[in-house]
Each structure stands twice: as C-alpha cells, then as structure tokens.
Design an enzyme around this catalytic site. Structure first.
Site, PDB file in Angstrom:
ATOM      1  N   ASN A  72       4.043   9.975   3.788  1.00 19.35           N
ATOM      2  CA  ASN A  72       5.306   9.698   3.090  1.00 19.35           C
ATOM      3  C   ASN A  72       5.222  10.149   1.646  1.00 19.35           C
ATOM      4  O   ASN A  72       4.152  10.124   1.018  1.00 19.35           O
ATOM      5  CB  ASN A  72       5.676   8.208   3.185  1.00 19.35           C
ATOM      6  N   GLY A 106       8.337   8.457  -3.262  1.00 20.28           N
ATOM      7  CA  GLY A 106       8.455   8.614  -4.718  1.00 20.28           C
ATOM      8  C   GLY A 106       9.062   7.403  -5.397  1.00 20.28           C
ATOM      9  O   GLY A 106       9.818   7.523  -6.368  1.00 20.28           O
ATOM     10  N   CYS A 116      -0.384   5.122  -9.474  1.00 21.99           N
ATOM     11  CA  CYS A 116       0.632   5.959 -10.122  1.00 21.99           C
ATOM     12  C   CYS A 116      -0.009   6.955 -11.065  1.00 21.99           C
ATOM     13  O   CYS A 116      -1.057   6.685 -11.651  1.00 21.99           O
ATOM     14  CB  CYS A 116       1.575   5.079 -10.936  1.00 21.99           C
ATOM     15  N   SER A 171       3.793  -3.440   0.586  1.00 26.93           N
ATOM     16  CA  SER A 171       4.873  -2.918  -0.255  1.00 26.93           C
ATOM     17  C   SER A 171       5.426  -1.587   0.276  1.00 26.93           C
ATOM     18  O   SER A 171       4.670  -0.702   0.689  1.00 26.93           O
ATOM     19  CB  SER A 171       4.340  -2.711  -1.678  1.00 26.93           C
ATOM     20  N   ASN A 200       5.823  -5.961  -6.311  1.00 25.34           N
ATOM     21  CA  ASN A 200       4.923  -4.828  -6.550  1.00 25.34           C
ATOM     22  C   ASN A 200       5.505  -3.997  -7.699  1.00 25.34           C
ATOM     23  O   ASN A 200       6.694  -3.675  -7.678  1.00 25.34           O
ATOM     24  CB  ASN A 200       4.830  -4.011  -5.248  1.00 25.34           C
TER      25      ASN A 200
HETATM   26  C1  LIG Z   1       7.130   4.516   3.358  1.00 22.21           C
HETATM   27  C2  LIG Z   1       6.066   3.848   2.528  1.00 22.21           C
HETATM   28  C3  LIG Z   1       6.361   3.404   1.248  1.00 22.21           C
HETATM   29  C4  LIG Z   1       5.380   2.781   0.458  1.00 22.21           C
HETATM   30  N1  LIG Z   1       5.698   2.322  -0.797  1.00 22.21           N
HETATM   31  C5  LIG Z   1       4.758   1.678  -1.533  1.00 22.21           C
HETATM   32  C6  LIG Z   1       5.091   1.128  -2.819  1.00 22.21           C
HETATM   33  O1  LIG Z   1       6.230   1.206  -3.273  1.00 22.21           O
HETATM   34  N2  LIG Z   1       4.095   0.506  -3.522  1.00 22.21           N
HETATM   35  C7  LIG Z   1       2.815   0.379  -3.026  1.00 22.21           C
HETATM   36  O2  LIG Z   1       1.954  -0.200  -3.699  1.00 22.21           O
HETATM   37  N3  LIG Z   1       2.485   0.871  -1.804  1.00 22.21           N
HETATM   38  C8  LIG Z   1       3.419   1.505  -1.058  1.00 22.21           C
HETATM   39  N4  LIG Z   1       3.091   1.991   0.188  1.00 22.21           N
HETATM   40  C9  LIG Z   1       1.715   1.822   0.688  1.00 22.21           C
HETATM   41  C10 LIG Z   1       1.611   0.632   1.645  1.00 22.21           C
HETATM   42  O3  LIG Z   1       1.977  -0.572   1.010  1.00 22.21           O
HETATM   43  C11 LIG Z   1       0.171   0.512   2.200  1.00 22.21           C
HETATM   44  O4  LIG Z   1      -0.725   0.290   1.141  1.00 22.21           O
HETATM   45  C12 LIG Z   1      -0.268   1.758   2.954  1.00 22.21           C
HETATM   46  O5  LIG Z   1       0.805   2.320   3.676  1.00 22.21           O
HETATM   47  C13 LIG Z   1      -1.423   1.474   3.913  1.00 22.21           C
HETATM   48  O6  LIG Z   1      -1.085   0.471   4.849  1.00 22.21           O
HETATM   49  P1  LIG Z   1      -0.488   0.799   6.332  1.00 22.21           P
HETATM   50  O7  LIG Z   1      -1.399   1.834   6.930  1.00 22.21           O
HETATM   51  O8  LIG Z   1      -0.511  -0.511   7.044  1.00 22.21           O
HETATM   52  O9  LIG Z   1       0.891   1.313   6.114  1.00 22.21           O
HETATM   53  C14 LIG Z   1       4.057   2.619   0.987  1.00 22.21           C
HETATM   54  C15 LIG Z   1       3.779   3.069   2.270  1.00 22.21           C
HETATM   55  C16 LIG Z   1       4.749   3.673   3.060  1.00 22.21           C
HETATM   56  C17 LIG Z   1       4.390   4.136   4.436  1.00 22.21           C
END
Ligand SMILES: Cc1cc2nc3c(=O)[nH]c(=O)nc-3n(C[C@H](O)[C@H](O)[C@H](O)COP(=O)(O)O)c2cc1C
Length: 307
Positions: free
Chosen positions: A73, A76, A134, A25, A103
C-alpha cells in the site's frame, strides 16, 4: 478467565486493556465505520488511522497492490487532520467502553510535538501511538525510526508535549531494531508497537512502469509475519516496557505466537480487509486456546517461548 493487560505500567494512569486484541492503524478507520459489522466494544483497543496536523489527500492512485501472501500500500497518510478528529471523532469515542488510541505522524519533530499537545486532555482519547516510519524532512527523507538518535528525539518531544500514555511504533526498515527500541524506551515510551509495513514495490510489465503511483509502498499481511515475530522476540528481550506485536496476524494462532514471543498485546491489520471480523475472531480463538490449555491469566502466556 482474565485476559486483561496493562500496557503502560509506569504511567500515572496506566493503559489497561480488557484483552490483548487491538486494531492496527490505517486498517480500521476511526472504528466508527465498523460498528455494524460486530460489537467493536469487545476489543482490547482501537488504533485509528494515522493523523497529521493538516488533512491529507494521500498519494496518487493506484495505491494498493496484492502480492503473494501480502498487500502493498502507498496510501500516503490520507486523513482528516487532527482538528477534525478532535471535533468529529473524539466526542463519539467518549461514549465507548473500548479505549481509542490516536496514531500520529509528521515530517518534523515540532509537528509531532504539536500533534501530541493538541490531543492532550481531549476526552475520548486514551493514548497516542507515534508512527516514526515517516520521512524526516530535515534529514533528507530518511525515516525517523531508522536510527536511534532521531527515534529518541521524536519520542522525547512527544513525551514532553503530552501526559497521555505513549506507544511508539517502530519501522522494520532498519538494521538494528533492538537498538532503536532501547533508545525509544529510554526516551520515555510507555510501550512499543512493532512492526509497521516493510518497504516494497511491484512493476506493471505491460506499462513497463512501477505499479504504485508512489513507486514504493509498504508490504503487510502474512508475508511479513515471520519478520515481525522475529523483531518482537528481539525487542522483548532487550527492553522492560511492554511490546505490542503486529504484522501478518490473521488467526488466533498467529496472535498466540506473538504473545509467546514476548508481546503483551497484538494488532490485527491487513487481515481485516479480507475478514472484517478478524479482530473478534482472533480474540475468540485466544479465549478458546486458553480454555483448552487451562490458562486462567493471559499474562501467563507472555514470553513463554523465550525459555
Ligand atoms: C492500507 C494500510 C494503511 C496503513 N496506515 C497506517 C498508518 O496510518 N499509520 C501506521 O502507523 N501504520 C499504518 N499501516 C501499517 C499497519 O498498521 C501495520 O503496522 C502493518 O500493516 C503490519 O500489520 P499487518 O500485516 O497486520 O497489516 C497501514 C497499513 C495498511 C495496509
């Protein structure tokens, strides 16, 4: 070769994925932005950007900062809101072969239930992923997912508001991830995704101020992979429901590590920012590995490193 995985074995309609590769997500928009880059229908599932009751503009800029081996990041939860998602995105998803998982995020338990209720029965939506990272307004801003009681409360509220399969996504910002996972599984989660980003920050030494507009951000990318892998290993040993691994997965080898630790499926997140085809490359690499090792069913790999 059979790469299919069932992510909601106890749910009446189940959540069968053609393969274990999902998008994380917030790192793949609504899936609609990526169609020109590769055939996204080949993926196991798309998880869309975190969705709230009202549209949100997100946090003040700057909202991204690169770190050694990772990304901070503080977006928000900028998103179009649930009503626009139902009206504009879901009709597109109804024509897709790849399942789309929405999500959801809220600052109140009632908000989570309302979101789940609105999404229930909407064509084009295959499941809900509940982001419990959250801040809980009533509890002074502590994350819902930081303790077993509030994590279970959110899960139960969503469970009673929807008949869709429900994934609950855990935060790593807690001292006992297995306890939280057990509470969430008991409260009705069909599967558990982990992990969300870890809390972190950076300072701009010239300005002598925190670099991110929001001060605190979420750390993701290869820097968090060992932590995510450890948490998947812990949780998969503690609960019966399927676990979905996420955190720093960039290559097929990373994904296979998570599967061997006990994950039934995996999510590719930050890696998509440097290589938009990363989810497809990860899938191709898993297939190659299985072929080389003579493995016919992906399920034969799940948890093999657990002994
Ligand atoms: C720019 C960005 C936005 C994200 N937005 C969400 C979100 O809206 N909801 C959520 O559950 N996780 C969000 N995440 C978390 C990711 O889904 C993931 O759990 C986390 O980045 C770890 O995985 P990765 O290292 O492969 O990115 C976000 C991550 C990034 C980098």
């Amino acid at each position: 070769m059979n790469l299919s995985v069932q992510l909601a074995p106890k749910h009446h309609s189940g959540l069968l994925l053609a393969n274990p590769v999902m998008t994380a997500s917030g790192t793949f928009g609504y899936g609609t932005e990526h169609g020109h880059l590769f055939d996204i229908q080949q993926l196991g599932a798309i998880v869309c950007k975190g969705t709230t009751l009202e549209p949100r503009d997100g946090n003040p800029q700057p909202r991204l900062a690169e770190t050694a081996c990772g990304l901070l990041n503080s977006i928000g939860l900028q998103n179009i809101g649930v009503d626009a998602l139902i009206k504009e995105k879901a009709p597109i998803w109804t024509n897709w072969r790849v399942p789309v998982i929405v999500n959801i995020a809220s600052e109140t338990i009632g908000g989570y239930a309302q979101l789940a209720g609105k999404l229930d029965g909407v064509a084009g939506i295959s499941a809900i992923e509940v982001n419990i990272s959250c801040p809980n307004i009533k509890a002074g801003g502590a994350e819902f997912g930081a303790n077993p009681e509030s994590a279970a409360e959110v899960t139960a509220a969503v469970r009673s508001a929807t008949s869709l399969p429900m994934l609950v996504k855990l935060t790593p910002n807690t001292s006992d991830i297995a306890k939280i996972a057990m509470a969430v599984a008991e409260a009705g989660a069909d599967a558990i995704s982990l992990i969300n980003a870890m809390k972190g920050m950076a300072i701009d030494v010239t300005r002598r101020r925190p670099l991110l507009g929001n001060i605190i951000g979420g750390l993701s990318g290869p820097a968090i992979k060992p932590v995510a892998l450890y948490m998947v290993y812990e949780v998969a040993g503690a609960i019966e429901v399927p676990v979905i691994g996420c955190g720093g997965i960039t290559t097929a080898s990373d994904a296979i590590e998570f599967i061997m630790a006990g994950a039934s499926a995996i999510q590719v997140g930050t890696a998509s920012f440097t290589n938009p085809r990363a989810p497809l490359d990860v899938l191709g690499g898993i297939e190659q590995f299985m072929e080389k090792e003579g493995i016919n069913n992906l399920t034969d790999l799940i948890g093999v490193a657990r002994g």
